[in-house]
Design an enzyme around this catalytic site. Structure first.
Site, mmCIF file in Angstrom:
data_model
loop_
_atom_site.group_PDB
_atom_site.id
_atom_site.type_symbol
_atom_site.label_atom_id
_atom_site.label_comp_id
_atom_site.label_asym_id
_atom_site.label_seq_id
_atom_site.Cartn_x
_atom_site.Cartn_y
_atom_site.Cartn_z
ATOM 1 N N TYR A 32 0.822 -1.201 0.000
ATOM 2 C CA TYR A 32 0.000 0.000 0.000
ATOM 3 C C TYR A 32 0.865 1.264 0.000
ATOM 4 O O TYR A 32 2.092 1.190 0.167
ATOM 5 C CB TYR A 32 -0.959 0.001 1.199
ATOM 6 N N ARG A 51 7.912 4.222 -4.826
ATOM 7 C CA ARG A 51 8.034 3.271 -3.703
ATOM 8 C C ARG A 51 7.008 2.142 -3.826
ATOM 9 O O ARG A 51 7.303 0.994 -3.510
ATOM 10 C CB ARG A 51 7.888 3.996 -2.358
ATOM 11 N N ARG A 97 -7.543 -21.326 -0.828
ATOM 12 C CA ARG A 97 -6.458 -20.763 -0.026
ATOM 13 C C ARG A 97 -5.219 -21.622 -0.214
ATOM 14 O O ARG A 97 -5.227 -22.803 0.135
ATOM 15 C CB ARG A 97 -6.862 -20.744 1.448
ATOM 16 N N HIS A 99 -0.847 -21.223 -0.005
ATOM 17 C CA HIS A 99 0.283 -20.335 0.268
ATOM 18 C C HIS A 99 1.092 -20.027 -0.993
ATOM 19 O O HIS A 99 1.665 -18.955 -1.126
ATOM 20 C CB HIS A 99 1.234 -20.970 1.290
ATOM 21 N N LYS A 140 6.382 -1.837 1.978
ATOM 22 C CA LYS A 140 5.191 -1.232 2.595
ATOM 23 C C LYS A 140 4.040 -2.232 2.482
ATOM 24 O O LYS A 140 3.120 -2.095 1.668
ATOM 25 C CB LYS A 140 4.872 0.133 1.949
ATOM 26 N N GLU A 172 12.623 2.437 13.823
ATOM 27 C CA GLU A 172 11.702 3.503 13.406
ATOM 28 C C GLU A 172 10.559 3.565 14.414
ATOM 29 O O GLU A 172 10.626 2.950 15.475
ATOM 30 C CB GLU A 172 11.198 3.238 11.981
ATOM 31 N N LEU A 196 11.137 1.383 7.036
ATOM 32 C CA LEU A 196 10.591 1.886 5.779
ATOM 33 C C LEU A 196 11.379 3.128 5.363
ATOM 34 O O LEU A 196 11.645 4.003 6.197
ATOM 35 C CB LEU A 196 9.110 2.248 5.961
HETATM 36 N N1 PDD Z 1 2.956 5.249 7.388
HETATM 37 N N2 PDD Z 1 7.584 3.840 8.870
HETATM 38 C C1 PDD Z 1 6.400 3.218 8.945
HETATM 39 C C2 PDD Z 1 6.324 1.878 9.600
HETATM 40 C C3 PDD Z 1 5.256 3.825 8.412
HETATM 41 O O1 PDD Z 1 4.066 3.192 8.474
HETATM 42 C C4 PDD Z 1 5.363 5.121 7.832
HETATM 43 C C5 PDD Z 1 4.187 5.837 7.246
HETATM 44 C C6 PDD Z 1 6.622 5.733 7.785
HETATM 45 C C7 PDD Z 1 6.832 7.099 7.163
HETATM 46 O O2 PDD Z 1 6.832 7.033 5.763
HETATM 47 P P1 PDD Z 1 6.350 8.261 4.864
HETATM 48 O O3 PDD Z 1 7.128 9.440 5.305
HETATM 49 O O4 PDD Z 1 6.684 7.850 3.495
HETATM 50 O O5 PDD Z 1 4.869 8.414 5.108
HETATM 51 C C8 PDD Z 1 7.717 5.051 8.303
HETATM 52 C C9 PDD Z 1 1.756 5.713 6.742
HETATM 53 C C10 PDD Z 1 1.537 7.184 6.836
HETATM 54 C C11 PDD Z 1 0.572 4.882 7.202
HETATM 55 O O6 PDD Z 1 0.749 3.664 7.287
HETATM 56 O O7 PDD Z 1 -0.514 5.421 7.437
#
Ligand code: PDD
Length: 279
Positions: A32, A51, A97, A99, A140, A172, A196
């Site tokens: 996403y 990304r 289903r 895997h 992501k 993070e 991320l």
């Molecule tokens: N999340 N790390 C994680 C685990 C995140 O979920 C996000 C952002 C970031 C920051 O990334 P960016 O600056 O590209 O938004 C870092 C989004 C906003 C969300 O899941 O809603």
């Protein structure tokens, strides 16, 4: 609520349906993006789409070209509103289903917006937690149970974010990247599979470098972070947000610091210039 996009159609949210056999639902098999939209313009949209393509490649999901440039304006609508755009692609719906990855892929593509409230201009609180997520946090992925549970532990501690550590080393936040001012330098953990690669993180580094601010991408230990002059979290929906408390103790002087004030000013200026260039 505004219409949502699902597999080529624009629909009222209550009319959108997916099968329980969708691999996103069964396995969390999808990726996403969240793109901030200011005055109707997807801010740094190209970087987010790049990304998204990297995430798709990382999970081996080949998707036919999606006409995002036609989809975005329809979802955002004609008003120059501030909102967040959510894009999700899963590996799609199959009869069973299994895997193993299917040979023929029929992805499910879903997108919607929600109104974005400007982040508070006051400091917030954080807690520290062991990072128990998987080792591919650079993807992501929609499989966010670890992030959800860690964020909930922050909420239960009346904090706004959980800062995560692997064996004492900062990775993070549960839904953000982390910066710290340490001995006169702006520091953030380097890109790796444990975090991320945030679009906001990249912009903050770019702005710091352009201004000649001493900054460094390097590992940060939990003991060192406890002594930071300032700590910020960054994300597309929270921009750059200062933490003034960590685990109930003040960060630095326990107030918004001068480095954050300067960065927020550069950030807002950059945003306004970018918007003027994309009007
Ligand atoms: N999340 N790390 C994680 C685990 C995140 O979920 C996000 C952002 C970031 C920051 O990334 P960016 O600056 O590209 O938004 C870092 C989004 C906003 C969300 O899941 O809603």
């Amino acid at each position: 609520m505004a219409q949502v996009y699902l597999n080529g159609d624009f629909l009222p949210p209550e009319a959108a349906r997916i099968s329980p056999w969708d691999r996103g639902f069964l396995f969390g098999d999808g990726v996403y993006e969240v793109i901030p939209v200011y005055r109707g313009r997807p801010f740094l949209g190209e970087a987010h789409l790049d990304r998204l393509h990297r995430s798709l490649a990382a999970i081996d999901l080949a998707v036919p070209a999606i006409p995002w440039q036609e989809i975005f304006p329809k979802l955002i609508g004609p008003a120059p509103r501030d909102c967040a755009l959510y894009l999700q692609i899963t590996r799609g719906t199959y009869a069973t289903r299994d895997h193993r990855l299917p040979e023929v892929v029929r992805p499910t593509v879903f997108a919607f917006t929600w109104d974005l409230t400007p982040p508070p201009k006051c400091g917030v609180s954080g807690i520290t937690r062991e990072d128990f997520r998987w080792d591919r946090c650079d993807i992501k992925s929609i499989a966010l149970l670890g992030n959800v549970l860690l964020r909930q532990s922050a909420t239960e501690a009346q904090a706004q974010e959980a800062l995560l550590f692997r064996k004492g080393w900062l990775t993070e936040g549960s839904s953000s990247n982390v910066f710290a001012v340490l001995e006169g330098k702006l520091c953030t953990p380097p890109k790796s599979r444990r975090l991320l690669s945030g679009i906001t993180r990249a912009l903050v580094l770019q702005l710091a470098e352009q201004a000649g601010l001493p900054c460094e991408e390097r590992e940060i230990h939990q003991e060192e972070l406890a002594k930071a002059e300032e700590i910020w979290i960054t994300s597309s929906t929270r921009e750059v947000l200062p933490l003034i408390q960590l685990d109930g103790k003040p960060v630095g002087a326990g107030q918004i610091g001068p480095w954050w004030r300067q960065m927020d000013q550069w950030f807002q200026q950059y945003k306004q210039k970018w918007l003027a260039a994309h009007d």
